[in-house]
Design an enzyme around this catalytic site. Sequence first.
Site, PDB file in Angstrom:
ATOM      1  N   ASP A  67      -1.624  -0.675   6.301  1.00 40.45           N
ATOM      2  CA  ASP A  67      -1.325  -0.234   7.454  1.00 40.45           C
ATOM      3  C   ASP A  67      -2.898   0.177   7.543  1.00 40.45           C
ATOM      4  O   ASP A  67      -3.361   0.835   9.370  1.00 40.45           O
ATOM      5  CB  ASP A  67      -0.482   0.789   8.086  1.00 40.45           C
ATOM      6  N   ASP A 112       0.775  -0.659  -0.053  1.00 41.15           N
ATOM      7  CA  ASP A 112       0.634   0.133  -0.012  1.00 41.15           C
ATOM      8  C   ASP A 112       0.658   1.167   0.151  1.00 41.15           C
ATOM      9  O   ASP A 112       2.119   0.870   0.425  1.00 41.15           O
ATOM     10  CB  ASP A 112      -0.668   0.042   1.763  1.00 41.15           C
TER      11      ASP A 112
END
Length: 765
Positions: free
Chosen positions: A508, A307
Amino acid sequence: MTRRLGMVVFLAVTACGLLAGAVLHLAGAGAAGDLLWAAVTCVALVPAAGWVVSALRGGRLGVDAIAVLALAGALAVREYLAGALIGVMLATGRALEDYASRRARRDLTALYERAPHSARRYRDGVAGLVEVEQVRPGDLLLIPHGETVPVDGVIAKEPALLDESALTGESVPVKRATGESARSGVVNAGPAFDLWASRSAAESTYAGVVRLARQAEADSAPVVRLADRFAVWFLPLTLLLAGAAWLLSGQPVRAVAVLVVATPCPLLLAAPAAIASGLSRTARHGVVVKGGAALERLGQARTLIVDKTGTLTAGRPQVVDVVAAPGARADDVLRWAAAVDQMSSHVLAAAIVEAARTHRAELPRPTEVLERPGTGTEGVVEGRRIAVGKATTSPVVDSAGSPGWERTQRARAALDGAITVWVTVDGETAGVILLRDAVRADAARTLRRLRTAGIERVIMLTGDRAEVAESVGTVLGVDRVLAEQSPEAKVRAVRQETAKAVSVMVGDGINDAPALAAADVGVAMGARGSAASTQAADVVLTTDRLDRLADAMDVARRSRRIAVQSASAGMALSLLAMAVAAAGALPPASGALLQEVIDVAVILNALRALRPARGTRTVVDAGTESLLRRFKMEHSSLRPPLELIRETADELAGTSPTEALGRLREVHTFLTERLLPHERAEERRLYPAMGRVLGGPEATMTMSRAHAEIERLVRRLGRHLALAEDGGVRPEQLDDLCACLYGLHAVLLLHFDQEEEAYFSLASL
């Protein structure tokens, strides 16, 4: 404890019986010695039979069955010494396996043992001991020197010096200012301080780490479970070879010898010890791996999916530029904005205030502060009304009557993917502050390390806009960028990659949790990540550092390699010994001694996984690390004034010759008195040290070339100043001056970025 005591007793009885039998034989009482060895064989037969029965109840027939047959065979052919040796071998192997597992789990066990059980909570101004479970958010706690922070909280008064090694793996204490967060599990390495609790103990960081560590012990890796599948073919092979030896020779003792050297299987001992050792090593790096299976898959990974926000980038906006409107100064714009924003809790306001403090700006206290949600904040600073936030005034127009300056800044922000915060003074636009989620300093180095470790393909997966994602992907050199992805699209992309190769997904946020669960190995940035991503992940980085993933992959690959190496070598030696025993060249007693040596050797080899190894990490000595920290701090103070160089170039043509000369003198003073001494000190002290670390002076050659170019441009600027001393800057100088200043600004920005990525990222945070 009971199991360990039983193993100690088992080992003591068999070893003492073996030695006592040997003493009796030496004393001439051979019959008594044989009787004692037979008794030792019977003692060993009981637990071995129990292990076989236990395996059968679980639907398995393990290689412990070979031990039972070897013990029974030794009794049948009256090879009592061989039987006693097998008994000692079984006891020693179990004891060594238990020791290896306990030694390998020591770092995980340490996590449980140091979990805080009490806290010092204030009541009526007096701090008293209470159970940690009684602490609630909002309680004020006293944290004395040397004690562990019991819950997550915010530092109330004095700054705190914290040892965060239990969570991050870094031994250097970190100073946290008043108002900063402190996580449970860290130790107060300085004077006592007060802490406002923000979470209960069960919801705090350290409790989550302990839960993850317990999960890490609950699983076994595929390479460990392979031992059970190994028995499926090894057991029939052993029985076939033993039977053939007996049938062809007519000597049952050969069959017993074959059974003896096949007991126990080295794979059963080596693989668990190596994998458990790997779990221990990752814990020391501030990485919690939820079990051996995840560690083994991590060691096999070939594709990395990451990400962007919070993983490759810092996850929070940072000031990247302050652009003053014509007639204003960037330093003043930032100081005014920070003065007002220091009263705001907005995330952009915090970034602006942090940038001003990095500039070492003195922030005056504002009055009449008013915060309008969704618009911004305004207040009176030094008698002027300052507004910070969205643009609300008429655009600043250029000489042609068009809003050129403001339009330019908006276009630049759109290209850079930056957020604009406009600053007005008494209703007139004074400047704009550009903020962006900056790429982590260690991101590029970490990706290179992961490629070196075996990652063949890197994919960036993000919900952000394509132009922003492509910009980050280009800087970091990823193989593919997938932008504007919804959580569902992320899951589909991850599944497509896992179908091609073993894949690791790093994220996250809450929206990353489904993708983490879909990957072969999900990795969560646990320090600031969401609880959902942490629970969905197989690996959790307990510190906000991406390079810990590279450390974990180094450990995973090395642990798996050692496990397979130890097991393969032990199996090969056992098979060779079985062939020799079948040929009648290896008696049962000698075979038992040989197998004992093999078992001990493979376990000791497996424990090598506990030792630290360099892996893909560049090892930096203490002296060089100190230099890196020093010059990194100097960069932080030198970077903001670099904008003065570009601002001077922007305004050069529109100012009077005398005013232009004054601005050039200011730039030249900064360059000669602050920047060049920094660059020369780097060349003299840092670069030779980095050459030793990186393998030779050639490693710093390109950086030294940048220093030479900076020196050349500064000298050229100095010659322009000398020419302009009589009457100011001349028109014929303007083109070359602008080229010199713009070139110097570009070279310095690139050089600073290169040093921070290539060198300063090696320093521990």
